[in-house]
Structures are given as structure tokens and as C-alpha cells.
Design a protein around this motif. Structure first.
Motif, short mmCIF file in Angstrom:
data_model
loop_
_atom_site.label_atom_id
_atom_site.label_comp_id
_atom_site.label_asym_id
_atom_site.label_seq_id
_atom_site.Cartn_x
_atom_site.Cartn_y
_atom_site.Cartn_z
N HIS A 34 54.80 55.52 57.37
CA HIS A 34 53.85 54.37 57.04
C HIS A 34 53.28 54.35 55.54
O HIS A 34 52.30 53.62 55.27
CB HIS A 34 52.66 54.62 57.95
CG HIS A 34 52.71 54.19 59.27
ND1 HIS A 34 52.90 55.31 60.25
CD2 HIS A 34 53.59 53.06 59.95
CE1 HIS A 34 53.55 54.65 61.38
NE2 HIS A 34 53.59 53.25 61.14
N CYS B 244 51.33 58.84 57.16
CA CYS B 244 52.71 59.76 57.16
C CYS B 244 53.80 58.99 56.50
O CYS B 244 53.75 57.97 56.00
CB CYS B 244 53.15 59.96 58.73
SG CYS B 244 53.67 58.18 59.36
N ASP C 38 47.42 55.30 60.13
CA ASP C 38 48.03 54.05 60.80
C ASP C 38 48.41 54.52 62.04
O ASP C 38 48.08 53.80 63.05
CB ASP C 38 49.48 53.69 60.02
CG ASP C 38 49.10 52.83 59.07
OD1 ASP C 38 47.82 52.71 58.61
OD2 ASP C 38 49.89 52.03 58.48
N CYS C 39 49.11 55.47 62.40
CA CYS C 39 49.83 55.67 63.83
C CYS C 39 48.97 56.83 64.38
O CYS C 39 49.42 57.03 65.56
CB CYS C 39 51.31 55.86 63.53
SG CYS C 39 51.74 57.40 62.85
N CYS D 272 47.94 60.83 60.43
CA CYS D 272 48.12 59.43 59.72
C CYS D 272 46.97 58.54 60.16
O CYS D 272 46.94 58.17 61.42
CB CYS D 272 49.58 59.07 60.19
SG CYS D 272 49.89 57.06 59.62
ZN LIG Z 1 52.01 56.91 60.54
#
Ligand SMILES: [Zn+2]
Length: 242
Positions: free
Chosen positions: A176, A173, A152-153, A150
Motif C-alpha cells: 500500500h 505495508c 490501510d489494510c 499497516c
Molecule cells: Zn497494507
């Protein structure tokens, strides 16, 4: 003589043509081909888009256009059957190269990619080449974050689906994703990983019908279109194929 791929031509004046061509050493160039429509000897059939040629040209001081004197065919896309699908796929390769490459910016890896994908683009086999090429072009232009986790994370997708959106690069993911995001199936994620690892010829021994990895194709085209800030006409033609 330099190795090049013809991308596009525009008629000018009587029989002259402006030709956009992608050279292995100097990147994309635009040239004036005098009497191209008449001179079989210098250009016979060689200015068809996606023809692999040896081009002979002269750069002229303070002029944007080079003078394209002759092209000799190394491989023509017309030497194999062309149906609507293959024509659309070839148009996609040419349009993506034309829109993505900057003039005088050598891109050897893109050149090699184009030649190998071109070689695999046949009447009954267009969806793998189109997807493979689109995905690789996004990566070679530097627009592809890592696809395994992902954006983002940073969590790996680990067998689950990933999501993508029109407004940003990369995949996220389930946690997100935005509501408007589209899913990329676990199978397509696997296919993407293989496309980055294996040569297209190795993948081409399998069946790649239109619906296989269609979400991956959409992801790649969307990435290209976002950075080009325009829709690709050839991608629309491919989408329209029922
Ligand atoms: Zn994520």
C-alpha cells in the motif's frame, strides 16, 4: 511559584522581554518580564530556553500576557557543556514545544516527557533524545496511529519494513505504499516499539550514533511538520549536521 520550562524570549522596549513558558499546571503561557535583561536578581540566567524554573507570575484580567515577576532556576541546560549538537537538540525541544502546545492547555504528560528528555540530552548524546522526543510528541498530540500494522489494510509488518509519506499519518505495508514513500527499516520499527515501552534512560545505555534510526527521526519530524503546517527550523539545523 509554579514549575515551568522556558521556551523562548522576545526582546521588547528597552530591557523588557516577552517570555513563552510551559507550566506544569496551566500549560504554555506568555508573559511580560519587565527589565528582564537588567534584573539579575529576578531572572539571572533563568530565561535561557529549556531552563527548568520555578516561575512567579500574575494573570491580569482581559490581558493575554501574564506578568512574569521572577524565575528561580531548578536546572539550567547551561550547567553542562554546550556544543553545536547539544545546542541544536535543545533548540529542537524548545521549538517543538513552542509550536505544538496551545496557550492555557495543560499537558502534564508532555511536561514530564520534556523534563526526562532534557535530562538525557548531552554533548555526546543527542540523536536518541531528539528521536525519542519527536516520536513521543507525535503520539501525545494524538497524531500517531498504531505503528505495528499497516494503516490501510491492518496487516502487521511482521519483521518487514514499513513505509511513510509526507501527506498522511501512520505507516503502510509494501503493498500500500505510494511511489514517493520512504522506508522505515525493521530495526527502526523495533526501536520505535521500544521507545514507546521503555524509559529513555534504559535506551540511553546503548550507542545511538546519528545514522541509527535516522529514518525513524525523519518519520517523527515529518509527522510534526505536517500537523504544524510548517518546517521546523531546528530540525533543518539537525539535518545539516554532517
Ligand atoms: Zn497494507
Amino acid at each position: 511559584m509554579v514549575e515551568a520550562i522556558i521556551l523562548r524570549t522576545w526582546p521588547v522596549h528597552e530591557a523588557d522581554q516577552i517570555v513563552s513558558f510551559f507550566t506544569r499546571d496551566q500549560g504554555k503561557l506568555k508573559g511580560m518580564a519587565k527589565s528582564a535583561a537588567k534584573s539579575r536578581r529576578r531572572f539571572g540566567g533563568a530565561l535561557e530556553p529549556m531552563t527548568h524554573v520555578l516561575a512567579s507570575y500574575v494573570e491580569k484580567p482581559r490581558q493575554e500576557l501574564v506578568r512574569l515577576d521572577a524565575c528561580e532556576i531548578l536546572a539550567s541546560p547551561l550547567s553542562e557543556p554546550v556544543d553545536y549538537g547539544r545546542a541544536a537538540a535543545l533548540a529542537f525541544l524548545a521549538e517543538v514545544l513552542e509550536e505544538t502546545l496551545q496557550d492555557h492547555d495543560p499537558q502534564e504528560a508532555v511536561f514530564r516527557l520534556a523534563l526526562t528528555v532534557l535530562h538525557e540530552t548531552r554533548t555526546e548524546q543527542i540523536w536518541l533524545p531528539v528521536t525519542y522526543f519527536g516520536l513521543w510528541m507525535v503520539r501525545l498530540m494524538g497524531w500517531m496511529p498504531e505503528i505495528g500494522r499497516c494503516t490501510d489494510c491492518g496487516r502487521p509488518f511482521a519483521g518487514g519494513p514499513a513505509y511513510f509519506e509526507a501527506e498522511r499519518d501512520g505507516l503502510v505495508c509494501a503493498e500500500h505504499r505510494h511511489p514517493a514513500a520512504r522506508a522505515l527499516s525493521p530495526d527502526s520499527l523495533k526501536a520505535a516499539a521500544r521507545m514507546f515501552r521503555e524509559p529513555i534512560a534504559a535506551l540511553a545505555v546503548e550507542e545511538w550514533p546519528r545514522n541509527r534510526a535516522a529514518d525513524l527521526r525523519r518519520f517523527a519530524v515529518q509527522g510534526l511538520e505536517r500537523h504544524l503546517e510548517k518546517r521546523l527550523r531546528s530540525a533543518q539545523a539537525l539535518r545539516g549536521m554532517g
